[in-house]
Scaffold this motif. Structure first.
Motif, PDB file in Angstrom:
ATOM      1  N   THR A 137       1.071  -1.292  -0.145  1.00 32.92           N
ATOM      2  CA  THR A 137       0.180  -0.027  -0.111  1.00 32.92           C
ATOM      3  C   THR A 137       0.961   1.144   0.097  1.00 32.92           C
ATOM      4  O   THR A 137       1.994   1.066   0.405  1.00 32.92           O
ATOM      5  N   THR A 138       0.391   2.302  -0.687  1.00 32.85           N
ATOM      6  CA  THR A 138       1.130   3.508  -0.510  1.00 32.85           C
ATOM      7  C   THR A 138       0.285   4.764  -0.194  1.00 32.85           C
ATOM      8  O   THR A 138      -0.893   4.917  -0.367  1.00 32.85           O
ATOM      9  N   LYS A 139       0.871   5.625   0.623  1.00 37.41           N
ATOM     10  CA  LYS A 139       0.375   7.010   0.836  1.00 37.41           C
ATOM     11  C   LYS A 139       1.224   8.287   0.530  1.00 37.41           C
ATOM     12  O   LYS A 139       2.522   8.030   1.162  1.00 37.41           O
ATOM     13  N   GLN A 140       0.951   9.005  -0.003  1.00 37.93           N
ATOM     14  CA  GLN A 140       1.524  10.223  -0.352  1.00 37.93           C
ATOM     15  C   GLN A 140       2.385  10.877   0.856  1.00 37.93           C
ATOM     16  O   GLN A 140       1.753  11.174   1.957  1.00 37.93           O
ATOM     17  N   ILE A 141       3.468  11.220   0.902  1.00 42.06           N
ATOM     18  CA  ILE A 141       4.353  12.011   1.879  1.00 42.06           C
ATOM     19  C   ILE A 141       4.841  13.223   1.047  1.00 42.06           C
ATOM     20  O   ILE A 141       5.021  13.306   0.007  1.00 42.06           O
ATOM     21  N   THR A 142       4.377  14.470   1.602  1.00 43.85           N
ATOM     22  CA  THR A 142       4.667  15.871   1.278  1.00 43.85           C
ATOM     23  C   THR A 142       5.501  16.578   2.394  1.00 43.85           C
ATOM     24  O   THR A 142       5.081  16.639   3.496  1.00 43.85           O
ATOM     25  N   VAL A 143       6.697  16.976   1.939  1.00 43.75           N
ATOM     26  CA  VAL A 143       7.574  17.875   2.780  1.00 43.75           C
ATOM     27  C   VAL A 143       7.510  19.003   1.810  1.00 43.75           C
ATOM     28  O   VAL A 143       8.254  19.270   0.940  1.00 43.75           O
ATOM     29  N   HIS A 144       7.356  20.091   2.710  1.00 38.24           N
ATOM     30  CA  HIS A 144       6.965  21.776   2.193  1.00 38.24           C
ATOM     31  C   HIS A 144       8.371  22.372   2.242  1.00 38.24           C
ATOM     32  O   HIS A 144       9.339  21.691   2.715  1.00 38.24           O
ATOM     33  N   ASP A 145       8.269  23.617   1.667  1.00 38.10           N
ATOM     34  CA  ASP A 145       9.547  24.347   1.599  1.00 38.10           C
ATOM     35  C   ASP A 145      10.247  24.706   2.888  1.00 38.10           C
ATOM     36  O   ASP A 145       9.729  24.760   4.141  1.00 38.10           O
ATOM     37  N   ASN A 146      11.534  24.746   2.708  1.00 35.07           N
ATOM     38  CA  ASN A 146      12.391  25.191   3.939  1.00 35.07           C
ATOM     39  C   ASN A 146      12.324  24.093   5.252  1.00 35.07           C
ATOM     40  O   ASN A 146      12.769  24.790   6.425  1.00 35.07           O
ATOM     41  N   VAL A 147      12.109  22.862   5.060  1.00 34.62           N
ATOM     42  CA  VAL A 147      12.190  22.140   6.118  1.00 34.62           C
ATOM     43  C   VAL A 147      13.524  21.585   6.330  1.00 34.62           C
ATOM     44  O   VAL A 147      14.135  21.151   5.402  1.00 34.62           O
ATOM     45  N   TRP A 148      13.862  21.181   7.604  1.00 38.72           N
ATOM     46  CA  TRP A 148      15.001  20.608   7.952  1.00 38.72           C
ATOM     47  C   TRP A 148      14.775  19.433   8.806  1.00 38.72           C
ATOM     48  O   TRP A 148      14.054  19.441   9.749  1.00 38.72           O
ATOM     49  N   ILE A 149      15.246  18.154   8.354  1.00 43.74           N
ATOM     50  CA  ILE A 149      14.957  16.931   9.085  1.00 43.74           C
ATOM     51  C   ILE A 149      16.286  16.487   9.538  1.00 43.74           C
ATOM     52  O   ILE A 149      17.402  16.302   8.644  1.00 43.74           O
TER      53      ILE A 149
END
Length: 204
Positions: A137-149
């Motif tokens: 199964t898949t689900k979308q991951i979205t990381v928006h602008d200027n994020v630091w992980i």
């Protein structure tokens, strides 16, 4: 009827075409896909650098796009086999990162070392069948602008991380993180939020 529709509607033909694209023994595209197909199908922006030991397991049947001035460090792995991977501009993908679609990274996203961002899960409901053989199964991951992980973090399927959010090292992100927040821990929780009135990061 288009060629793609014809292939998808014929199980035998679809299986044959899939075998020409995917080297199942190594779980990666065949070399002719990497050399002679992907460069004409997938876009790579100006100034983007993919280090020699990075592994791009990308296929022509799903989206893959790198913006301008992206750097993908050695030993990183990107796979679009089960969902598209779209990377914005000025993104840094650190050493030994693993990114499995469907994933979208905004502009100026910074990923430290040993991060896993995976939109993929294996089924486990049928105990008579190994999870490896069950439906994915898949689900979308979205990381928006200027994020630091931070280093050694994981982002699980279906998560959205808002712009200008910071994820502390070693965190496991299982739920959405709002914009302008600092989140840490396993599971990650918000500990700070930016106050635009005071111009400072404040504990919550």
């Amino acid at each position: 009827m288009s060629l793609v529709t014809t292939i998808k509607s014929n199980p035998g033909l679809k299986k044959f075409v899939h075998s020409l694209i995917v080297n199942k023994r190594r779980a990666e595209p065949w070399f002719w896909i990497k050399w002679f197909v992907n460069p004409f199908v997938h876009k790579r922006g100006k100034g983007t650098v993919v280090k020699y030991y990075a592994r791009l397991d990308v296929y022509p049947f799903n989206d893959f796009r790198l913006g301008s001035k992206v750097i993908i460090e050695d030993f990183a792995v990107i796979n679009n086999g089960v969902g598209g991977v779209l990377v914005g501009n000025n993104v840094g993908i650190g050493l030994s990162n693993v990114i499995i679609g469907p994933v979208t990274l905004g502009n100026y996203v910074m990923l430290a070392q040993n991060i896993v961002i995976s939109g993929l899960n294996h089924g486990f409901e049928d105990i008579t069948t190994p999870p490896r053989l069950q439906k994915v199964t898949t689900k979308q991951i979205t990381v928006h602008d200027n994020v630091w992980i931070g280093a050694n973090s994981s982002v699980t399927a279906g998560v959205t991380i808002g712009k200008n959010a910071i994820i502390g090292a070693g965190s496991v992100v299982t739920k959405d993180i709002p914009e302008y927040c600092v989140a840490v821990g396993n599971p990650a929780r918000v500990i700070k939020k930016y106050n635009f009135e005071t111009g400072s990061w404040e504990r919550v």
